[in-house]
Design a protein around this motif. Structure first.
Motif, PDB file in Angstrom:
ATOM      1  N   SER A  13       0.803  -1.325  -0.352  1.00 33.83           N
ATOM      2  CA  SER A  13       0.174  -0.118  -0.181  1.00 33.83           C
ATOM      3  C   SER A  13       0.969   1.305  -0.084  1.00 33.83           C
ATOM      4  O   SER A  13       2.168   1.282   1.135  1.00 33.83           O
ATOM      5  CB  SER A  13      -0.981  -0.404   0.977  1.00 33.83           C
ATOM      6  OG  SER A  13      -1.881   0.923   1.214  1.00 33.83           O
ATOM      7  N   PRO A  14       0.743   2.225  -0.932  1.00 34.16           N
ATOM      8  CA  PRO A  14       1.641   3.363  -1.108  1.00 34.16           C
ATOM      9  C   PRO A  14       1.394   4.579   0.011  1.00 34.16           C
ATOM     10  O   PRO A  14       0.585   4.455   0.952  1.00 34.16           O
ATOM     11  CB  PRO A  14       1.349   3.656  -2.318  1.00 34.16           C
ATOM     12  CG  PRO A  14       0.033   3.863  -2.863  1.00 34.16           C
ATOM     13  CD  PRO A  14      -0.438   1.950  -2.199  1.00 34.16           C
ATOM     14  N   ASP A  15       2.982   4.562   0.603  1.00 34.91           N
ATOM     15  CA  ASP A  15       2.138   5.939   1.197  1.00 34.91           C
ATOM     16  C   ASP A  15       1.523   6.771   1.476  1.00 34.91           C
ATOM     17  O   ASP A  15       0.996   7.953   0.135  1.00 34.91           O
ATOM     18  CB  ASP A  15       3.243   6.718   0.849  1.00 34.91           C
ATOM     19  CG  ASP A  15       3.706   7.847   2.246  1.00 34.91           C
ATOM     20  OD1 ASP A  15       2.643   8.234   2.753  1.00 34.91           O
ATOM     21  OD2 ASP A  15       4.858   8.473   2.558  1.00 34.91           O
ATOM     22  N   PRO A  16       1.032   7.381   2.127  1.00 33.20           N
ATOM     23  CA  PRO A  16      -0.837   7.995   2.119  1.00 33.20           C
ATOM     24  C   PRO A  16      -0.183   9.377   1.296  1.00 33.20           C
ATOM     25  O   PRO A  16      -1.181  10.086   0.665  1.00 33.20           O
ATOM     26  CB  PRO A  16      -1.781   7.847   3.498  1.00 33.20           C
ATOM     27  CG  PRO A  16      -0.529   7.343   4.655  1.00 33.20           C
ATOM     28  CD  PRO A  16       0.420   6.887   3.589  1.00 33.20           C
ATOM     29  N   ILE A  17       0.344  10.247   1.935  1.00 32.47           N
ATOM     30  CA  ILE A  17       0.970  11.782   1.340  1.00 32.47           C
ATOM     31  C   ILE A  17       1.140  11.374   0.065  1.00 32.47           C
ATOM     32  O   ILE A  17       0.386  11.964  -0.394  1.00 32.47           O
ATOM     33  CB  ILE A  17       2.694  11.754   2.011  1.00 32.47           C
ATOM     34  CG1 ILE A  17       2.096  11.948   3.229  1.00 32.47           C
ATOM     35  CG2 ILE A  17       2.883  13.238   1.660  1.00 32.47           C
ATOM     36  CD1 ILE A  17       1.467  12.909   4.271  1.00 32.47           C
ATOM     37  N   ILE A  18       1.622  10.647  -0.668  1.00 33.47           N
ATOM     38  CA  ILE A  18       1.904  10.631  -1.976  1.00 33.47           C
ATOM     39  C   ILE A  18       0.861  10.224  -3.026  1.00 33.47           C
ATOM     40  O   ILE A  18       0.512  10.913  -3.971  1.00 33.47           O
ATOM     41  CB  ILE A  18       2.835   9.495  -2.385  1.00 33.47           C
ATOM     42  CG1 ILE A  18       4.666   8.915  -1.773  1.00 33.47           C
ATOM     43  CG2 ILE A  18       3.242   9.388  -4.010  1.00 33.47           C
ATOM     44  CD1 ILE A  18       5.274  10.634  -2.078  1.00 33.47           C
ATOM     45  N   ILE A  19       0.452   9.012  -1.928  1.00 35.97           N
ATOM     46  CA  ILE A  19      -1.268   8.743  -3.447  1.00 35.97           C
ATOM     47  C   ILE A  19      -2.156   9.703  -2.957  1.00 35.97           C
ATOM     48  O   ILE A  19      -3.172  10.037  -3.889  1.00 35.97           O
ATOM     49  CB  ILE A  19      -1.947   7.677  -2.428  1.00 35.97           C
ATOM     50  CG1 ILE A  19      -2.623   7.206  -3.674  1.00 35.97           C
ATOM     51  CG2 ILE A  19      -2.419   7.888  -1.033  1.00 35.97           C
ATOM     52  CD1 ILE A  19      -2.175   6.584  -4.987  1.00 35.97           C
ATOM     53  N   GLY A  20      -1.840  10.525  -1.598  1.00 38.96           N
ATOM     54  CA  GLY A  20      -2.810  11.883  -1.411  1.00 38.96           C
ATOM     55  C   GLY A  20      -2.822  12.840  -2.672  1.00 38.96           C
ATOM     56  O   GLY A  20      -3.833  13.874  -3.360  1.00 38.96           O
ATOM     57  N   LEU A  21      -1.370  13.241  -2.738  1.00 41.07           N
ATOM     58  CA  LEU A  21      -0.986  14.607  -3.942  1.00 41.07           C
ATOM     59  C   LEU A  21      -1.594  14.269  -4.317  1.00 41.07           C
ATOM     60  O   LEU A  21      -1.654  15.129  -5.561  1.00 41.07           O
ATOM     61  CB  LEU A  21       0.756  14.420  -2.893  1.00 41.07           C
ATOM     62  CG  LEU A  21       0.632  15.493  -1.787  1.00 41.07           C
ATOM     63  CD1 LEU A  21       2.397  15.825  -1.343  1.00 41.07           C
ATOM     64  CD2 LEU A  21      -0.141  17.128  -0.985  1.00 41.07           C
ATOM     65  N   THR A  22      -0.908  12.603  -5.052  1.00 40.00           N
ATOM     66  CA  THR A  22      -1.352  12.355  -6.808  1.00 40.00           C
ATOM     67  C   THR A  22      -2.674  12.816  -6.801  1.00 40.00           C
ATOM     68  O   THR A  22      -3.267  12.993  -7.975  1.00 40.00           O
ATOM     69  CB  THR A  22      -0.181  11.305  -7.068  1.00 40.00           C
ATOM     70  OG1 THR A  22       0.605  10.603  -6.585  1.00 40.00           O
ATOM     71  CG2 THR A  22      -0.473  10.113  -8.408  1.00 40.00           C
ATOM     72  N   LEU A  23      -3.769  12.066  -6.610  1.00 46.34           N
ATOM     73  CA  LEU A  23      -4.772  12.434  -6.827  1.00 46.34           C
ATOM     74  C   LEU A  23      -5.515  13.343  -6.950  1.00 46.34           C
ATOM     75  O   LEU A  23      -6.110  13.532  -7.734  1.00 46.34           O
ATOM     76  CB  LEU A  23      -5.800  11.182  -5.861  1.00 46.34           C
ATOM     77  CG  LEU A  23      -5.533   9.701  -5.926  1.00 46.34           C
ATOM     78  CD1 LEU A  23      -5.889   9.006  -4.836  1.00 46.34           C
ATOM     79  CD2 LEU A  23      -6.043   9.048  -6.926  1.00 46.34           C
ATOM     80  N   GLN A  24      -5.333  13.953  -5.911  1.00 47.68           N
ATOM     81  CA  GLN A  24      -5.177  15.585  -6.302  1.00 47.68           C
ATOM     82  C   GLN A  24      -4.870  16.225  -7.202  1.00 47.68           C
ATOM     83  O   GLN A  24      -5.909  17.172  -7.679  1.00 47.68           O
ATOM     84  CB  GLN A  24      -4.837  16.759  -4.887  1.00 47.68           C
ATOM     85  CG  GLN A  24      -5.620  16.523  -3.658  1.00 47.68           C
ATOM     86  CD  GLN A  24      -4.996  17.181  -2.506  1.00 47.68           C
ATOM     87  OE1 GLN A  24      -4.783  18.095  -2.532  1.00 47.68           O
ATOM     88  NE2 GLN A  24      -4.147  16.397  -1.082  1.00 47.68           N
ATOM     89  N   ALA A  25      -3.245  15.750  -7.476  1.00 53.88           N
ATOM     90  CA  ALA A  25      -2.860  16.490  -8.426  1.00 53.88           C
ATOM     91  C   ALA A  25      -3.770  16.157 -10.239  1.00 53.88           C
ATOM     92  O   ALA A  25      -3.804  16.950 -10.907  1.00 53.88           O
ATOM     93  CB  ALA A  25      -1.195  16.212  -9.117  1.00 53.88           C
ATOM     94  N   LEU A  26      -3.767  14.809 -10.073  1.00 55.13           N
ATOM     95  CA  LEU A  26      -4.518  14.299 -10.886  1.00 55.13           C
ATOM     96  C   LEU A  26      -5.817  14.644 -11.533  1.00 55.13           C
ATOM     97  O   LEU A  26      -6.376  15.362 -12.753  1.00 55.13           O
ATOM     98  CB  LEU A  26      -4.910  12.579 -10.700  1.00 55.13           C
ATOM     99  CG  LEU A  26      -4.335  11.536 -11.105  1.00 55.13           C
ATOM    100  CD1 LEU A  26      -4.154   9.871 -10.562  1.00 55.13           C
ATOM    101  CD2 LEU A  26      -3.990  11.173 -12.839  1.00 55.13           C
TER     102      LEU A  26
END
Length: 278
Positions: A83-96
């Motif tokens: 499961s990826p780092d929630p910071i990475i996944i959270g920021l990435t989904l926002q940017a997407l």
């Protein structure tokens, strides 16, 4: 449930914990149970709420993202998925949410999620990578992808030829009259490519070095030919710059010359490209 679906679901749970501990938009409701139940697609829709509030109609191609992400995860051995780092996944989904219709940028984000889900390389996925992609234009994403594919494998300090045309005397006194000219551009794109590379240098992906040059002169053959074959156009397009140099040094003995340099891939840039490009 397949292994890839299971990992996507664990990603959803990681995001849920992230928004619980560090709310992205405190004024908005937290993800609903229905959104969590829909996995990554539901969370993407939830993360689009800020755009809805701004009155911007966003078109989300959730299926394409899910297909790309699933394909990326299925490339990896099952035992390597985390499961990826929630910071990475959270920021990435926002940017997407803001780049959903730009295929090159969207693909970089998907590859970043894939890298963050691989236990062998996840530690080298830096949160700054998300911010870097956000600051790229679609053309810059294409340029990086092209350089990465042509190189085969990015090596730190890999050098690419660059030169500037200059008006100079026989003693080489003079001044440049063009922006940097790269081997991966054509004449009509000199200015726009230079601007893109300037941004990539600013983001520390590349380093531009005019104090050194590639030892093998043959490396400059493509860019030398580009300048030599377009000397008349250069004199026309950069006439004001030529006049500036002539006003300082006189026009009597000046000729068109070249200043070679090199464009290097930084350590940070090499890792960034390996984690975000295919």
């Amino acid at each position: 449930m397949s292994d890839s679906e299971s990992n996507i679901q664990s990603t959803s749970q990681a995001i849920a914990q992230f928004v619980k501990d560090v709310p992205i938009y405190p004024d908005l409701v937290q993800p609903t149970a229905k959104a969590l139940g829909e996995g990554l697609g539901g969370l993407l829709e939830w993360l689009m709420q800020p755009l809805a509030i701004l009155g911007i109609k966003a078109q989300i191609n959730k299926k394409k993202i899910m297909d790309q992400l699933t394909a990326k995860l299925e490339e990896k051995p099952k035992d390597d998925l985390i499961s990826p780092d929630p910071i990475i996944i959270g920021l990435t989904l926002q940017a997407l949410a803001y780049t959903i219709n730009e295929s090159d940028l969207r693909e970089m984000f998907v590859y970043l999620i894939g890298a963050a889900s691989d236990k062998k390389i996840a530690s080298s996925v830096h949160p700054a990578f998300v911010e870097i992609i956000k600051q790229l234009s679609p053309n810059e994403a294409k340029l990086l992808s092209s350089i990465y594919k042509d190189a085969g494998k990015i090596v730190v300090d890999s050098a690419m030829p660059v030169l500037r045309a200059r008006m100079q005397s026989e003693a080489r006194d003079g001044s440049e009259i063009t922006p940097p000219i790269y081997s991966f551009t054509d004449f009509d794109s000199i200015s726009s490519t230079s601007l893109s590379v300037d941004n990539l240098v600013r983001l520390r992906i590349f380093q531009l070095d005019w104090s050194r040059e590639i030892a093998d002169e043959r490396a400059y053959s493509t860019v030398f030919s580009l300048v030599q074959n377009n000397e008349k156009k250069i004199r026309q397009q950069y006439s004001k710059d030529i006049e500036r140099v002539e006003s300082l040094l006189g026009s009597g003995n000046l000729r068109l010359g070249y200043e070679p340099g090199l464009l290097k891939v930084t350590t940070f840039g090499a890792i960034f490209m390996e984690r975000t490009l295919k």
